[in-house]
Write an enzyme that holds these catalytic residues in place. Structure first.
Site, PDB file in Angstrom:
ATOM      1  N   ARG A 127       0.896  -1.154   0.000  1.00 19.11           N
ATOM      2  CA  ARG A 127       0.000   0.000   0.000  1.00 19.11           C
ATOM      3  C   ARG A 127       0.943   1.214   0.000  1.00 19.11           C
ATOM      4  NH1 ARG A 127      -4.772  -2.709   0.383  1.00 19.11           N
ATOM      5  NH2 ARG A 127      -4.966  -4.349   1.923  1.00 19.11           N
ATOM      6  N   ASP A 170     -12.593  -9.339  -1.843  1.00 17.83           N
ATOM      7  CA  ASP A 170     -13.796  -8.708  -1.273  1.00 17.83           C
ATOM      8  C   ASP A 170     -14.982  -8.677  -2.249  1.00 17.83           C
ATOM      9  OD1 ASP A 170     -12.169  -8.211   0.877  1.00 17.83           O
ATOM     10  OD2 ASP A 170     -11.740  -6.139   0.302  1.00 17.83           O
ATOM     11  N   MET A 221     -13.569 -12.009   6.064  1.00 18.54           N
ATOM     12  CA  MET A 221     -13.066 -10.708   5.597  1.00 18.54           C
ATOM     13  C   MET A 221     -14.056 -10.040   4.645  1.00 18.54           C
ATOM     14  SD  MET A 221      -9.016 -10.897   4.912  1.00 18.54           S
ATOM     15  CE  MET A 221      -7.895 -10.340   6.189  1.00 18.54           C
TER      16      MET A 221
HETATM   17  O1  F6P Z   1      -9.117  -6.116   0.548  1.00 15.04           O
HETATM   18  C1  F6P Z   1      -8.733  -7.387   0.950  1.00 15.04           C
HETATM   19  C2  F6P Z   1      -8.639  -7.462   2.451  1.00 15.04           C
HETATM   20  O2  F6P Z   1      -8.200  -8.764   2.805  1.00 15.04           O
HETATM   21  C3  F6P Z   1      -9.892  -7.093   3.223  1.00 15.04           C
HETATM   22  O3  F6P Z   1     -10.845  -8.128   3.234  1.00 15.04           O
HETATM   23  C4  F6P Z   1      -9.310  -6.762   4.569  1.00 15.04           C
HETATM   24  O4  F6P Z   1     -10.159  -5.913   5.301  1.00 15.04           O
HETATM   25  C5  F6P Z   1      -8.023  -6.049   4.200  1.00 15.04           C
HETATM   26  O5  F6P Z   1      -7.671  -6.530   2.911  1.00 15.04           O
HETATM   27  C6  F6P Z   1      -6.878  -6.258   5.128  1.00 15.04           C
HETATM   28  O6  F6P Z   1      -5.842  -5.435   4.679  1.00 15.04           O
HETATM   29  P1  F6P Z   1      -4.305  -5.605   5.066  1.00 15.04           P
HETATM   30  O7  F6P Z   1      -3.743  -6.723   4.227  1.00 15.04           O
HETATM   31  O8  F6P Z   1      -3.693  -4.290   4.695  1.00 15.04           O
HETATM   32  O9  F6P Z   1      -4.243  -5.915   6.520  1.00 15.04           O
END
Ligand code: F6P
Length: 323
Positions: A72, A127, A169
């Protein structure tokens, strides 16, 4: 087009590797040079890319995650960051980019497009909340993981006559919970899109036992007003369902890391290959997805502003089917 690059960004999703492989091999077959960008948009900004040929993507179709890595990248949300990324690509001769990912990722792709860089998106997120594709890469695998977990949890809940809460999730979207709940035969499904007060849920659970069921499986979306922890706390504080035995399981990242199902491999292969072909043909600024079973191209402008609804039939039928 002479040089085509591919990156994965945001949360990894099973099938991303199949999509990368399809982009590289299609690009190669069409006679363009193919590149992989490492660590998503951070890699673009840092110039972290490498030439990849067909042999470099051997034996990755069956692997979860992404061989290119993901990240990110807050810097990519600034104009300077995007300009730097474009300079880096142009410096290496890269003149087209396939971007594999979900909402945040396609917002980045749209920003690149608006600044005049040729980009095509590929719909990928567990998602399934991305406008422009009925189903995204990774969803089928994540659902299968969740349903297998629910099946197992139901066996034990039944042996012990327990209430079993299962959190899945999905960020702010209830798709995974809704579909896994229906496919797993849950007694109740708690999602952000539907108001369900804990008191109503407690009533439903009581009713399940009154109707003679030996267990109650409650599938809860992580983005619901009350997630599993919130529900536990609420039930305790308000002394709801005293006498019932509860257990909870949060599936979390287990849903993201699995090996892709056949359906995800095929979807990713088709979308990745088409993305490369569209870019080479000069059609940029679109997302590649599937709508009503057909390949679909949706302008990124619409993708970043559109909101995908939950499948209406399943949403409507969920409660009836749980009885
Ligand atoms: O968008 C995919 C996802 O797994 C979501 O379901 C979850 O809320 C988020 O990413 C978790 O993000 P990270 O990998 O940044 O913890």
């Amino acid at each position: 087009m002479r040089n085509l690059a591919v990156l994965t960004s945001g949360g990894d999703a099973p099938g991303m590797n199949a999509a990368i492989r399809a982009v590289i091999r299609t690009g190669h077959a069409r006679g363009v040079n193919t590149w992989g960008v490492y660590q998503g948009y951070s890699g673009l900004i840092e110039g972290n890319f490498k030439r990849l040929g067909p042999r470099d993507v051997s034996s990755i179709i069956q692997r979860g995650g992404t061989v290119l890595g993901s990240a990110r990248c807050p810097e990519f949300q600034t104009e300077e960051g995007i300009e730097l990324a474009i300079r880096r690509m142009r410096g290496a001769g890269i003149d087209g980019l396939v971007v594999i990912g979900g909402n945040g990722t396609q917002t980045g792709a749209h920003a690149l497009h608006k600044m005049g860089f040729p980009v095509v998106g590929v719909a990928s997120t567990i998602d399934n909340d991305l406008y422009g594709s009925d189903v995204t890469i990774g969803v089928d695998t994540a659902l299968n993981v969740a349903v297998n977990a629910i099946d197992n949890l139901k066996v034990t809940a039944s042996s012990h006559q327990r209430v079993q809460l299962v959190e899945v999730m999905g960020r702010k979207c209830g798709y995974l919970a809704l579909m896994a709940g229906i496919a797993g035969g849950a007694e109740a499904i708690v999602i952000p899109e539907v108001d369900l007060a804990p008191e109503q849920l407690a009533e439903r659970i009581r009713d399940v036992y009154e109707r003679g069921k030996p267990h109650a499986i409650i599938v809860v979306a992580e983005g619901a007003k009350y997630n599993v922890e919130g529900l536990f706390q609420y039930f305790r504080e308000h002394e709801l369902l005293r006498g019932f035995t509860f257990r909870s399981s949060v599936l979390g990242y287990i849903q993201r890391g699995a090996a892709p199902t056949c359906a995800d491999r095929l979807l990713a292969t088709r979308l990745g290959s088409e993305a490369a072909d569209q870019l080479i043909a000069g059609h940029a600024g679109v997302l590649l997805g599937v709508i009503d079973g057909e390949l679909a191209m949706t302008p990124l402008e619409e993708v970043v502003t559109g909101k995908k609804p939950l499948p209406p039939w399943y949403l409507k039928a969920a409660e009836m089917l749980a009885r």
